[in-house]
Design an enzyme around this catalytic site. Structure first.
Site, mmCIF file in Angstrom:
data_model
loop_
_atom_site.group_PDB
_atom_site.id
_atom_site.type_symbol
_atom_site.label_atom_id
_atom_site.label_comp_id
_atom_site.label_asym_id
_atom_site.label_seq_id
_atom_site.Cartn_x
_atom_site.Cartn_y
_atom_site.Cartn_z
ATOM 1 N N ARG A 165 0.892 -1.151 -0.089
ATOM 2 C CA ARG A 165 -0.240 0.006 0.018
ATOM 3 C C ARG A 165 0.778 1.246 -0.040
ATOM 4 O O ARG A 165 0.621 2.189 -0.835
ATOM 5 C CB ARG A 165 -0.749 0.052 1.257
ATOM 6 C CG ARG A 165 -1.678 1.141 1.559
ATOM 7 C CD ARG A 165 -2.412 0.787 2.604
ATOM 8 N NE ARG A 165 -3.336 1.991 3.352
ATOM 9 C CZ ARG A 165 -2.779 2.986 4.080
ATOM 10 N NH1 ARG A 165 -1.505 2.972 4.495
ATOM 11 N NH2 ARG A 165 -3.491 4.018 4.553
ATOM 12 N N ARG B 211 7.450 -19.368 -4.961
ATOM 13 C CA ARG B 211 9.016 -19.403 -5.048
ATOM 14 C C ARG B 211 9.217 -19.953 -6.520
ATOM 15 O O ARG B 211 8.428 -20.901 -6.926
ATOM 16 C CB ARG B 211 9.257 -20.484 -4.140
ATOM 17 C CG ARG B 211 9.157 -20.020 -2.673
ATOM 18 C CD ARG B 211 9.622 -21.117 -1.677
ATOM 19 N NE ARG B 211 8.701 -20.845 -0.430
ATOM 20 C CZ ARG B 211 9.221 -20.308 0.691
ATOM 21 N NH1 ARG B 211 10.428 -19.781 0.602
ATOM 22 N NH2 ARG B 211 8.647 -19.935 1.844
ATOM 23 N N THR C 61 9.620 -10.913 6.432
ATOM 24 C CA THR C 61 9.822 -12.182 6.702
ATOM 25 C C THR C 61 9.555 -12.412 8.318
ATOM 26 O O THR C 61 9.941 -11.521 9.146
ATOM 27 C CB THR C 61 11.106 -12.843 6.557
ATOM 28 O OG1 THR C 61 11.282 -14.180 7.150
ATOM 29 C CG2 THR C 61 12.200 -12.106 6.991
ATOM 30 N N ILE C 62 8.563 -13.492 8.811
ATOM 31 C CA ILE C 62 8.574 -13.340 10.093
ATOM 32 C C ILE C 62 10.012 -13.649 11.161
ATOM 33 O O ILE C 62 10.039 -13.440 12.301
ATOM 34 C CB ILE C 62 7.472 -14.208 10.627
ATOM 35 C CG1 ILE C 62 7.891 -15.820 10.584
ATOM 36 C CG2 ILE C 62 6.184 -13.844 10.095
ATOM 37 C CD1 ILE C 62 7.023 -16.740 10.881
ATOM 38 N N ASP D 75 15.535 -12.425 10.395
ATOM 39 C CA ASP D 75 16.911 -13.062 10.317
ATOM 40 C C ASP D 75 17.610 -12.431 9.195
ATOM 41 O O ASP D 75 18.449 -13.071 8.573
ATOM 42 C CB ASP D 75 17.020 -14.451 9.838
ATOM 43 C CG ASP D 75 15.992 -14.631 8.736
ATOM 44 O OD1 ASP D 75 15.936 -15.835 8.133
ATOM 45 O OD2 ASP D 75 15.520 -13.853 8.247
ATOM 46 N N ARG E 241 13.089 -20.432 10.820
ATOM 47 C CA ARG E 241 14.170 -21.015 9.801
ATOM 48 C C ARG E 241 15.416 -21.396 10.884
ATOM 49 O O ARG E 241 15.283 -21.815 11.505
ATOM 50 C CB ARG E 241 14.359 -20.259 8.897
ATOM 51 C CG ARG E 241 14.859 -21.004 7.550
ATOM 52 C CD ARG E 241 15.116 -20.163 6.023
ATOM 53 N NE ARG E 241 13.835 -19.622 5.535
ATOM 54 C CZ ARG E 241 13.117 -20.217 4.811
ATOM 55 N NH1 ARG E 241 13.609 -21.552 4.428
ATOM 56 N NH2 ARG E 241 11.885 -19.938 4.333
ATOM 57 N N GLY F 96 7.239 -16.404 29.659
ATOM 58 C CA GLY F 96 7.866 -16.874 30.720
ATOM 59 C C GLY F 96 8.011 -18.492 30.700
ATOM 60 O O GLY F 96 7.880 -19.312 31.583
ATOM 61 N N ALA F 97 8.795 -18.743 29.652
ATOM 62 C CA ALA F 97 9.006 -20.196 29.626
ATOM 63 C C ALA F 97 10.184 -20.508 30.267
ATOM 64 O O ALA F 97 10.958 -19.788 30.764
ATOM 65 C CB ALA F 97 9.478 -20.539 28.116
ATOM 66 N N GLU G 18 12.671 -24.018 15.602
ATOM 67 C CA GLU G 18 12.648 -24.981 14.673
ATOM 68 C C GLU G 18 14.311 -25.438 14.063
ATOM 69 O O GLU G 18 14.429 -26.703 13.784
ATOM 70 C CB GLU G 18 11.733 -24.778 13.387
ATOM 71 C CG GLU G 18 12.385 -23.713 12.635
ATOM 72 C CD GLU G 18 11.065 -23.466 11.612
ATOM 73 O OE1 GLU G 18 10.609 -24.319 11.177
ATOM 74 O OE2 GLU G 18 11.038 -22.244 10.764
ATOM 75 N N HIS H 66 2.356 -23.091 10.478
ATOM 76 C CA HIS H 66 2.125 -21.809 9.751
ATOM 77 C C HIS H 66 1.056 -20.893 10.144
ATOM 78 O O HIS H 66 1.047 -19.716 9.917
ATOM 79 C CB HIS H 66 1.738 -22.190 8.339
ATOM 80 C CG HIS H 66 2.999 -22.741 7.527
ATOM 81 N ND1 HIS H 66 3.449 -23.760 7.743
ATOM 82 C CD2 HIS H 66 3.603 -22.299 6.520
ATOM 83 C CE1 HIS H 66 4.517 -24.122 6.961
ATOM 84 N NE2 HIS H 66 4.551 -23.053 6.192
ATOM 85 N N ARG I 176 2.393 -17.221 10.818
ATOM 86 C CA ARG I 176 2.740 -16.347 9.449
ATOM 87 C C ARG I 176 1.206 -15.534 9.324
ATOM 88 O O ARG I 176 1.334 -14.710 8.540
ATOM 89 C CB ARG I 176 2.897 -17.324 8.484
ATOM 90 C CG ARG I 176 4.225 -17.911 8.395
ATOM 91 C CD ARG I 176 5.260 -17.136 7.179
ATOM 92 N NE ARG I 176 4.753 -17.473 5.789
ATOM 93 C CZ ARG I 176 5.063 -18.814 5.283
ATOM 94 N NH1 ARG I 176 6.291 -19.452 5.912
ATOM 95 N NH2 ARG I 176 4.627 -19.348 3.940
HETATM 96 O O1 F6P Z 1 10.717 -17.621 6.405
HETATM 97 C C1 F6P Z 1 9.648 -17.801 6.846
HETATM 98 C C2 F6P Z 1 8.951 -19.175 7.333
HETATM 99 O O2 F6P Z 1 7.922 -19.250 7.843
HETATM 100 C C3 F6P Z 1 10.283 -19.875 8.133
HETATM 101 O O3 F6P Z 1 10.143 -19.437 9.504
HETATM 102 C C4 F6P Z 1 9.774 -21.291 7.984
HETATM 103 O O4 F6P Z 1 10.883 -22.205 8.538
HETATM 104 C C5 F6P Z 1 9.570 -21.280 6.359
HETATM 105 O O5 F6P Z 1 9.151 -20.076 6.075
HETATM 106 C C6 F6P Z 1 8.575 -22.398 6.082
HETATM 107 O O6 F6P Z 1 8.880 -22.506 4.546
HETATM 108 P P1 F6P Z 1 7.125 -22.746 3.942
HETATM 109 O O7 F6P Z 1 6.120 -21.780 4.135
HETATM 110 O O8 F6P Z 1 7.754 -22.810 2.562
HETATM 111 O O9 F6P Z 1 6.809 -24.217 4.290
#
Ligand code: F6P
Length: 324
Positions: free
Chosen positions: A21, A72, A126-127, A130, A172, A186-187, A223, A254, A257
């Site tokens: 936007r 992609r 990106t979440i 990184d 990632r 608080g883990a 992860e 997901h 996201r």
């Molecule tokens: O890069 C964002 C992300 O959500 C990562 O945290 C995760 O490992 C990856 O994408 C998952 O990729 P996909 O959506 O292709 O499964």
């Protein structure tokens, strides 16, 4: 410069629509014609390019995901694919491209700019948070809030059943989401790829928690963590060695996201979109917009791609102290 195109690429993130936007409206503000590209780089190749105006991006600042869709594109990794993309851009006499995405998307942008001497600016969406060259990437703040809310819910059931939960979060190869949500929720333990404490230390710490009267615990696992082979094997190992705990695993996946972007992400996206167009207007490109010390900065794409985001070691100290 008269015409700017914008696309979203890679994993979607809350805030991408707010950035889109801002790019479209800033282009209109400066009298440029703006084009939106659907399905990321594949859309450039398949000519899914549409003209946009200020009204085209009404009511999307609060929407998660990306209305342009993302993809992609393997074809864009080929010179023939990029040639097709460039031909479609030139057909419309487009002068510059804004790419909203992660480091993978910026790699494609850099190759494209080098091959065709075509100006590109990146906006970090990106979440994972990184990407070096910015303190925050779009979607990170929203993902943190989503995850903390979910871990709070898991804690309700963990404490009702005296259970130990392993909660796997995205990121990632980075541990930013795990570290910050672990502290925020608080883990008792946080496992991140940047710091391998080993299984022994984990058991010892969980034993200590139990002895100090904690009847339930939460372990947040990034992860990309390498302590155990995967979170299920890690949980099975702990259950074998700590018989007094019932162990369960939640892989959030997901849902991290999705969701409406936080106000922080909406403001960040708006600032980044404006800065991206104004940078192109000043003749700057081959760079990524970022926020550093609350200021909009540009980082060369090579650096943004190669650089590694750093874990805040002070946060590690905080979590050690507070999980006593
Ligand atoms: O890069 C964002 C992300 O959500 C990562 O945290 C995760 O490992 C990856 O994408 C998952 O990729 P996909 O959506 O292709 O499964």
């Amino acid at each position: 410069m008269k015409r700017i195109a914008v696309l979203t690429s890679g994993g979607d993130a809350p805030g991408m629509n707010a950035a889109l936007r801002a790019v479209v409206r800033t282009s209109v503000f400066y009298g440029y014609e703006c084009f939106v590209v659907y399905h990321g780089y594949q859309g450039l190749i398949d000519d899914e390019i549409k003209s946009a105006n200020a009204r085209s991006v009404n009511n999307i600042i609060n929407k998660g995901g990306t209305i342009l869709k993302s993809a992609r594109s393997l074809e864009f990794r080929t010179p023939e694919g990029r040639q097709k993309a460039y031909a479609n851009i030139k057909k419309r006499e487009i002068d510059a491209l804004v790419v909203i995405g992660g480091d993978g998307s910026f790699t494609g942008a850099l190759i494209f700019q080098n091959e065709f001497n075509f100006p590109v600016i990146g906006i970090p969406g990106t979440i994972d948070n990184d990407i070096s060259g910015t303190q925050y990437t779009l979607g990170y703040d929203t993902a943190l809030n989503t995850v903390v809310e979910v871990i709070d819910k898991i804690r309700d059931t963990a404490s009702s059943h005296n259970r130990l939960f392993f909660v796997e979060v995205m990121g990632r190869d980075a541990g930013h989401i795990a570290l910050n949500t672990g502290i925020g929720a608080g883990a008792e333990e946080i496992l991140i790829p940047e710091e391998d404490r080993g299984l022994g230390k984990l058991l010892e710490s969980l034993k200590h928690s139990e002895k100090s009267g904690k009847s339930s615990s939460i372990v947040v696992v990034a992860e990309g963590d390498k302590t155990g082979k995967n979170v299920f094997e890690l949980a099975a190992y702990v259950e074998q060695n700590l018989p007094y705990y019932e162990v369960r695993v939640s892989v959030l996946g997901h849902m991290q996201r999705g969701g409406s972007p936080s106000c922080f992400d909406r403001v960040l996206a708006s600032r980044m979109g404006v800065h991206a167009v104004e940078s192109l207007r000043e003749g700057k490109s081959k760079a990524m917009v970022g926020i550093l010390n609350d200021k909009m900065e540009l980082t060369p794409l090579e650096e943004a791609i190669k650089g590694k985001s750093k874990i805040n070691s002070n946060l590690l100290r905080v979590t050690d102290i507070l999980s006593i």
